[in-house]
Design a protein around this motif. Structure first.
Motif, PDB file in Angstrom:
ATOM      1  N   ASP A 240       5.256  28.133  19.546  1.00 31.40           N
ATOM      2  CA  ASP A 240       5.480  26.952  18.375  1.00 31.40           C
ATOM      3  C   ASP A 240       6.376  25.906  19.026  1.00 31.40           C
ATOM      4  O   ASP A 240       6.515  24.644  18.455  1.00 31.40           O
ATOM      5  CB  ASP A 240       6.323  27.730  17.281  1.00 31.40           C
ATOM      6  N   GLY A 241       6.945  26.034  20.017  1.00 28.26           N
ATOM      7  CA  GLY A 241       7.966  25.014  20.620  1.00 28.26           C
ATOM      8  C   GLY A 241       8.853  24.085  19.966  1.00 28.26           C
ATOM      9  O   GLY A 241       8.724  23.012  19.842  1.00 28.26           O
ATOM     10  N   PRO A 303      -0.834  28.443  18.633  1.00 29.01           N
ATOM     11  CA  PRO A 303      -1.082  28.114  17.362  1.00 29.01           C
ATOM     12  C   PRO A 303      -1.911  26.723  17.256  1.00 29.01           C
ATOM     13  O   PRO A 303      -1.949  25.921  18.025  1.00 29.01           O
ATOM     14  CB  PRO A 303       0.117  27.723  16.443  1.00 29.01           C
ATOM     15  N   SER A 304      -2.757  26.788  16.455  1.00 33.43           N
ATOM     16  CA  SER A 304      -3.799  25.463  16.200  1.00 33.43           C
ATOM     17  C   SER A 304      -2.689  24.475  15.490  1.00 33.43           C
ATOM     18  O   SER A 304      -1.640  24.704  15.078  1.00 33.43           O
ATOM     19  CB  SER A 304      -4.953  25.733  15.107  1.00 33.43           C
ATOM     20  N   ASP A 305      -3.364  23.316  15.350  1.00 35.90           N
ATOM     21  CA  ASP A 305      -2.710  22.048  14.884  1.00 35.90           C
ATOM     22  C   ASP A 305      -1.995  22.400  13.244  1.00 35.90           C
ATOM     23  O   ASP A 305      -1.018  22.018  12.970  1.00 35.90           O
ATOM     24  CB  ASP A 305      -3.503  20.772  15.034  1.00 35.90           C
ATOM     25  N   LYS A 308       0.779  24.933  13.315  1.00 33.56           N
ATOM     26  CA  LYS A 308       1.894  24.114  14.012  1.00 33.56           C
ATOM     27  C   LYS A 308       2.479  23.545  12.639  1.00 33.56           C
ATOM     28  O   LYS A 308       3.729  23.454  12.567  1.00 33.56           O
ATOM     29  CB  LYS A 308       1.477  23.239  15.256  1.00 33.56           C
ATOM     30  N   GLN A 309       1.657  22.709  12.094  1.00 31.87           N
ATOM     31  CA  GLN A 309       2.279  21.920  10.817  1.00 31.87           C
ATOM     32  C   GLN A 309       2.716  22.858   9.817  1.00 31.87           C
ATOM     33  O   GLN A 309       4.057  22.544   9.056  1.00 31.87           O
ATOM     34  CB  GLN A 309       1.282  21.111  10.191  1.00 31.87           C
ATOM     35  N   ALA A 310       2.427  24.126   9.679  1.00 35.64           N
ATOM     36  CA  ALA A 310       3.107  25.034   8.823  1.00 35.64           C
ATOM     37  C   ALA A 310       4.396  25.372   9.113  1.00 35.64           C
ATOM     38  O   ALA A 310       5.183  25.612   8.460  1.00 35.64           O
ATOM     39  CB  ALA A 310       2.192  26.371   8.747  1.00 35.64           C
ATOM     40  N   PHE A 311       4.666  25.603  10.416  1.00 37.61           N
ATOM     41  CA  PHE A 311       6.154  25.881  10.795  1.00 37.61           C
ATOM     42  C   PHE A 311       6.989  24.655  10.748  1.00 37.61           C
ATOM     43  O   PHE A 311       8.082  24.752  10.266  1.00 37.61           O
ATOM     44  CB  PHE A 311       5.943  26.160  12.428  1.00 37.61           C
TER      45      PHE A 311
END
Length: 347
Positions: A240-241, A303-305, A308-311
Motif C-alpha cells: 500500500d506504500g 493492490p490495484s488502483d 489503493k484508493q480505498a486505503f
C-alpha cells in the motif's frame, strides 16, 4: 552505465574496503576539526553506507583538516533522546531521526509521515530537498533547540502493512488486527483510522511480539523486515506504500557555529553525497529483499488502483487530525511542494 551509477558503485566499494581493513575511524594526524556521527543502525544499513561516502568526501576535500568518526549500532549513545541531547550539548555532531522520532522535539515534522502523500521515490526526494524542509530547519533553529537540519535521506524504502496470518487486500482486512507501531502519534492514529488496534512496541521487542501473538502485524519497510528476520513470522505484505521512510539528519548547532564557513560548505556538499548514496543503496537492495521475503514463504500483494484508493479514502481524516494539532500552514507547505515536484517534467 550512467555516470551517477558508476560513482555510487565506487562508493559502495569504498565502504567494503574501509570496513574490511578497519579504517572507518582511523585518526587523521593533522585534523583541525573532528565530526562524530552516530547512528542506531548497523554497518549493513543505508544510513551507514551514506555516512562512509560523507566521510570520504569531507576528509578528502578538506585536505585532512576534518576527521569524521563513525559510531554505528548505538556505540556513542544508546537511545534517540540521549543522542539528541548530546547534539544539543555539542558533544556529538551528527545524528539522524525519523519523522516520528523528530516529533518528540518538533511535532510538526510528522507532516512528512502523513499517509499516501508521495507516489514515488523521485517525488519524495524532490519534496524533502526543497522549501518544506528549509522552513523546518528555520523553525527548529528559531526555537533555540540547538539543532540544525542538514537534510533528509531514505532509511528503508516504503512502509507497508505486513501481517502474520491474514492477507490484507483492503482496509476492511485490517479491522480488529493488532498492528505494531512506533510510539509516534501519527503512526498510531493511522492504524486507528484504518480500524486496527494500534500497539506501540519497541523495535527490539517486535520479533518476540510477533512470535507470541502480542501483535498480528506491523508497518515497516521490507528491508527492515528482512534485516530483523521478521519474515519468520510475517507472511503477508500488501504494497500500500502508505509512507516514504525518511530520516532527518541533524547537526549540533553549537558545533556548527564552531566550524569556519568553508568547512560548513563542505559539510553541506558532503551530505548531498550521503543522501544520494543512501537513497540509491535502498533502491538497489529493496528488490532483493522482496525476493528473499517470497523465498521464505511470504506472499506479496500489489493492490490495484481501485484498491489503493480505498486505503487513501479510509485514511482521509488524517489531514484534519494533523491540522487540529498543528494548524494548516505545514499542510499548505506540503501540498505546494508536492504540486511543484509533481509538475517537474524530469520526475
Amino acid at each position: 552505465m550512467p555516470m551517477k551509477r558508476k560513482v555510487l558503485l565506487f562508493i559502495y566499494g569504498c565502504v567494503v574496503v574501509a570496513c574490511g581493513i578497519g579504517l572507518i575511524n582511523s585518526t587523521t594526524n593533522h585534523a583541525e576539526y573532528t565530526i562524530k556521527a552516530s547512528i542506531q543502525a548497523s554497518t549493513q544499513d543505508e544510513d551507514y553506507v551514506g555516512l562512509v561516502a560523507f566521510k570520504h568526501y569531507l576528509e578528502q576535500h578538506s585536505q585532512g583538516r576534518v576527521e569524521v568518526q563513525l559510531y554505528p549500532s548505538g556505540q556513542f549513545c544508546g537511545s534517540v533522546p540521549e543522542c539528541i541531547g548530546n547534539l544539543q550539548k555539542g558533544v556529538l555532531e551528527i545524528f539522524p531521526s525519523t519523522a516520528g522520532g523528530t516529533g518528540n522535539f518538533f511535532s510538526p515534522a510528522q507532516v512528512i509521515d502523513l499517509p499516501y502523500v508521495f507516489s514515488n521515490d523521485e517525488q519524495a526526494e524532490c519534496v524533502l530537498a526543497g522549501p518544506l524542509m528549509d522552513e523546518m530547519r528555520k523553525q527548529v533553529l528559531a526555537q533555540g533547540l540547538n539543532l540544525r537540519l542538514l537534510g533528509v535521506s531514505n532509511t528503508g524504502g516504503w512502509r507497508n502493512f505486513a501481517t502474520t496470518k491474514k492477507a490484507v487486500h483492503s482496509p476492511q482486512d485490517l479491522v480488529g488486527l493488532k498492528i505494531r507501531t512506533t510510539p509516534a502519534d501519527i503512526q498510531q492514529e493511522l492504524v486507528r483510522q484504518l480500524g486496527a488496534n494500534s500497539t506501540p512496541i519497541s523495535w527490539a521487542e517486535l520479533y518476540t511480539a510477533l512470535a507470541t501473538g502480542v501483535v498480528e502485524g506491523s508497518k515497516n519497510g521490507i528491508q527492515d523486515i528482512i534485516g530483523a528476520k521478521l519474515e519468520e513470522h510475517l507472511k503477508f505484505v500488501v504494497l500500500d506504500g502508505h509512507s516514504y521512510m525518511a530520516t532527518l539528519w541533524w547537526f549540533s548547532e553549537p558545533a556548527w557555529q564552531a566550524l569556519p564557513s568553508d568547512i560548513q560548505q563542505l559539510v553541506l556538499e558532503g551530505f548531498k553525497i550521503q543522501a544520494a548514496t543512501a537513497n540509491q543503496f535502498v533502491k538497489d537492495q529493496e528488490a532483493n529483499s522482496y525476493r528473499l521475503f517470497e523465498a521464505a514463504g511470504g506472499t506479496i500483494y500489489r493492490p490495484s488502483d481501485v484498491e489503493k484508493q480505498a486505503f487513501i479514502a479510509a485514511s482521509s481524516q488524517m489531514r484534519p487530525w494533523f491540522a487540529q494539532r498543528f494548524g494548516n500552514d505545514w499542510l499548505n507547505l506540503l501540498d505546494s511542494a508536492v504540486a511543484q515536484c509533481s509538475a517537474d517534467p524530469a520526475l
